[in-house]
Enzyme design. Sequence first.
Site, PDB file in Angstrom:
ATOM      1  CG  HIS A  69      54.295 -23.771  12.779  1.00 47.60           C
ATOM      2  ND1 HIS A  69      53.125 -24.499  12.856  1.00 47.60           N
ATOM      3  CD2 HIS A  69      54.686 -23.573  14.052  1.00 47.60           C
ATOM      4  CE1 HIS A  69      52.827 -24.709  14.130  1.00 47.60           C
ATOM      5  NE2 HIS A  69      53.752 -24.156  14.878  1.00 47.60           N
ATOM      6  CG  ASP A  84      51.497 -26.082  10.448  1.00 47.42           C
ATOM      7  OD1 ASP A  84      52.644 -25.872  10.021  1.00 47.42           O
ATOM      8  OD2 ASP A  84      51.156 -25.900  11.626  1.00 47.42           O
ATOM      9  CB  SER A 126      53.880 -26.087  17.810  1.00 46.50           C
ATOM     10  OG  SER A 126      53.411 -26.100  16.500  1.00 46.50           O
ATOM     11  N   GLY A 147      37.923 -30.647  -8.404  1.00 49.42           N
ATOM     12  CA  GLY A 147      37.900 -29.687  -9.509  1.00 49.42           C
ATOM     13  C   GLY A 147      36.734 -28.721  -9.427  1.00 49.42           C
TER      14      GLY A 147
END
Length: 505
Positions: A131, A161, A252, A308
């Site tokens: 981000h 992210d 961040s 799965g």
Amino acid sequence: MKKIGITMLAAFVGGVFAIGAYKLLEKKSLSSLSLDERQKVYFTNNPSEITSSTGAADFTQAAAMVSPGVVHVRTTYSRSMNQGNDPFGDMFEDFFGRRRKITPDQNSPAPTGKGSGVIVTSDGYIMTNNHVVQDAEKIEVILTDKRILQAKVIGRDKNTDLALIKIEATDLPIVKLGNSDIVRIGEWVLAVGYPLTLESTVTAGIVSAKARQIGILTPEVDKNNYDPENPPTNSSIESFIQTDAVINRGNSGGALVNTKGELIGINSAIASQSGTYEGYGFAIPVNLAKKVMDDFLKYGEVKRGYIGITFQELNADNAKDFDTKEIDGLYISSVIESGAANKAGLKKGDIIKKLNGSDISTSSNLQEKIGILRPGDKVQLTILREGNLKSFDITLKGEESTKIAANNGGSKEVMNSLGAKFAPLTDAAKKKYGVTSGVIVTEVTPEKVFDVYDMPKGTIITSINGKAVNNNDQVLTALKQDDKMVTLQGIIPDGSRFRVTFPIK
């Protein structure tokens, strides 16, 4: 004397040639190494061992060791971008200064953002958050020596992210990679980054929790239509290290390190009512980050192995919904027909208790452990079935053989309901419109979705549900059988950009 001089000159020239050849071979061989291997080469040549602090806390050595390797990441965005493009919504804008509010005034400065990054190789590879750099037209890295260098994106993964960017530089200081699996609750940690409008900043705290799932990467669930037997599928991985080290906007993508100066996480989010620090910070475990970065280096994209299955975390509140007395473990809600679990013999109603002999009780823990593996890797799941524990050896499959196989049937129905046909966008058209992906609408069916929402023939669709699309297969993959809403981004024939979300039916 003349003979001695010639001999010494020959030895000198030979030595220079040997050193040059060694450096050339070293540089060439480095390109084939993983992050761990590159780091071993670096720290073999640049030893820097410090001991963990005990008793009176002293973080000076760790701070001095790490700070030079944490950088300021500065991003610039197109004026035409609107804030709806950010899949994380206002959360990361509020928390980490994603970018300033965009106005339509073309004379105003281009919108900008800020964050942090961690140098992990001496030739300029930098870990950060997806981000921080997503949609950026320009990425600049400001080093601690005040140099400003342009960066390019090597890879981005919104499911974790994480992003890997690269600057052209050599002999950079790097942060040593640690092992997030051995991190303990209560141990001292440091957060290093560029918060608010400040320069490089170090804060201290402890590890408050591990394997936290806080819902920032998980799609919202419609509680009115939630079926515990068939929960929505989700490819995101949230297994954060929680810390009370002070983290704010701009942190961040920065480093969370232990007292040895080893990277254990990439700071990513905070939980806050005000948008600033309130005691709860979250970092992506470095073991997961290492795997994602190595995938970017080796394959150019993330290669994830899948069991799965869909599953639900059991607890005292929901056990009765699944007709079981078990309140610890993961209840298998469904098994994908073409998936690895089905081939190994797992069934709906089985309860996962262990992975490779280690207890598994939370979905975030399982996702993190599987998230560091690739298709073809083998795992052993211990299952509780009809009161008995059984072990199953499973060979993980790739996304194409599980997720797409499970969704394609329903995706085709969704695609038909849109009432449009698509063709790949040419390279010339991509260049003309300034996009890197897209399909063009070649046919529209009257009174169906595209017609109702006035998206005529010639409309360009660049992404569906946040996923870039370049052909019909990718359109099918982006559409999901259980979707009730679809989000499209693109360009209508007059050149205007749009983003629209609408019900499928």
